[in-house]
Design an enzyme around this catalytic site. Sequence first.
Site, PDB file in Angstrom:
ATOM      1  N   LYS A  95      63.654 -52.163  77.018  1.00 38.97           N
ATOM      2  CA  LYS A  95      63.344 -53.162  78.050  1.00 38.97           C
ATOM      3  C   LYS A  95      64.603 -53.961  78.406  1.00 38.97           C
ATOM      4  O   LYS A  95      64.882 -54.203  79.583  1.00 38.97           O
ATOM      5  CB  LYS A  95      62.231 -54.098  77.553  1.00 38.97           C
ATOM      6  CG  LYS A  95      60.862 -53.402  77.478  1.00 38.97           C
ATOM      7  CD  LYS A  95      59.837 -54.200  76.674  1.00 38.97           C
ATOM      8  CE  LYS A  95      58.562 -53.391  76.502  1.00 38.97           C
ATOM      9  NZ  LYS A  95      57.585 -54.003  75.577  1.00 38.97           N
ATOM     10  N   GLN A  98      56.924 -59.078  71.697  1.00 42.82           N
ATOM     11  CA  GLN A  98      56.604 -57.688  71.374  1.00 42.82           C
ATOM     12  C   GLN A  98      55.491 -57.614  70.323  1.00 42.82           C
ATOM     13  O   GLN A  98      55.550 -58.279  69.299  1.00 42.82           O
ATOM     14  CB  GLN A  98      57.866 -56.965  70.873  1.00 42.82           C
ATOM     15  CG  GLN A  98      57.687 -55.490  70.632  1.00 42.82           C
ATOM     16  CD  GLN A  98      57.385 -54.699  71.910  1.00 42.82           C
ATOM     17  OE1 GLN A  98      57.981 -54.935  72.949  1.00 42.82           O
ATOM     18  NE2 GLN A  98      56.444 -53.761  71.833  1.00 42.82           N
ATOM     19  N   ASP A 122      53.920 -60.026  81.007  1.00 44.84           N
ATOM     20  CA  ASP A 122      53.098 -58.958  80.433  1.00 44.84           C
ATOM     21  C   ASP A 122      51.684 -58.976  81.031  1.00 44.84           C
ATOM     22  O   ASP A 122      50.946 -58.001  80.919  1.00 44.84           O
ATOM     23  CB  ASP A 122      52.970 -59.183  78.913  1.00 44.84           C
ATOM     24  CG  ASP A 122      53.690 -58.114  78.106  1.00 44.84           C
ATOM     25  OD1 ASP A 122      53.993 -57.057  78.684  1.00 44.84           O
ATOM     26  OD2 ASP A 122      53.924 -58.340  76.908  1.00 44.84           O
TER      27      ASP A 122
END
Length: 305
Positions: free
Chosen positions: A62, A106, A129
């Site tokens: 990412k 994460q 997200d």
Amino acid sequence: MEHTQPGYITMLIIDGKKVSLDLKNELKASVDTCKAITGKVPGLTLIIVGDDQASQAYVRNKANTCKEIGMISSVIEMPAETTQKDLLETIHALNNDPAVHGILVQQPLPEQIDEFAVTLAIDPSKDVDGFHPENLGRLVMGHLDKCFISCTPYGILELLGRCNIETSGRHCVVVGRSNIVGKPMANLMLQKLEAANCTVTICHSATRNIAFHTRQADILIAAIGKAGFITADMVKPGAVVIDVGMNRIEDPSAKSGSRLVGDVDYEGVSGVASAMTPVPGGVGPMTIAMLMKNTLQSFQRINGL
Ligand code: NAP
């Protein structure tokens, strides 16, 4: 890309790698424009707690993608014994940092940390997200202009749109009801959008006779986490099949001793479907591209662009 079957059907391989490259090029151009107008660039902060190797690889990927398209990324690495209080304080500081436009924690997190508390702590306007209940709620209610859509479902919508898959009025069956894939996916396909507007059925582990439902699907989306679960006899001839699954299975012929496969039996189903995503190279690359798109969108909203 087309793949001709020995039988009667020419199957379209939905190439997520290529589509995500096109999208990243467009995003790079938009980032350049943002920089020219404001003198600033979008910034994504990634937090990783612990030393899980797969998570570290995802975070690296990412961060590298941010750099590729000209965005700033920073990675905060916290030890496995981090307390929930410390993690929440870190998130609060990022919520108040004007140079941070997107925050991603994460998952999975160590067991002493409540993942839902972490999701709630992230400012919804920086929740790239799309996991915060405010963003999921806006998605359900169709208030898409101010929300962030969860990256994997959003990437699938983008794939369907860019590959000109007809969706409106068709029956979409989603197998899986997780909060990050199945539920947002089903709700997205229900929206009055060009690449959605479907009649939607959701299946899960308690669904009786799953094959009965999957065989009704014009568009079948598998997000289960079980290698090769969807077999050819579960698919209607001509259906579009989207494979979200990422399962590592043993393969002595591979250098690493394992390989990545989806939730769909690719060989079997490619003889029945009219279009299908491969694993790898289908949904996966789109997920990261949409994270970039959400971060750019956050920057544009914050800067009134
Ligand atoms: P998850 O949280 O484990 O959810 C799996 C879902 O599948 C659950 O709703 C579960 O039902 C359902 N399920 C499990 N066994 C089933 C069965 N035998 N019959 C019917 N339904 C069944 O997983 P997830 O996070 O949604 O991820 C699903 C897969 O997608 C995984 O392989 C994951 O690695 C992959 N994934 C890929 C990407 C990407 O970018 N490509 C992103 C995210 C996830 P219950 O709710 O009843 O338990």
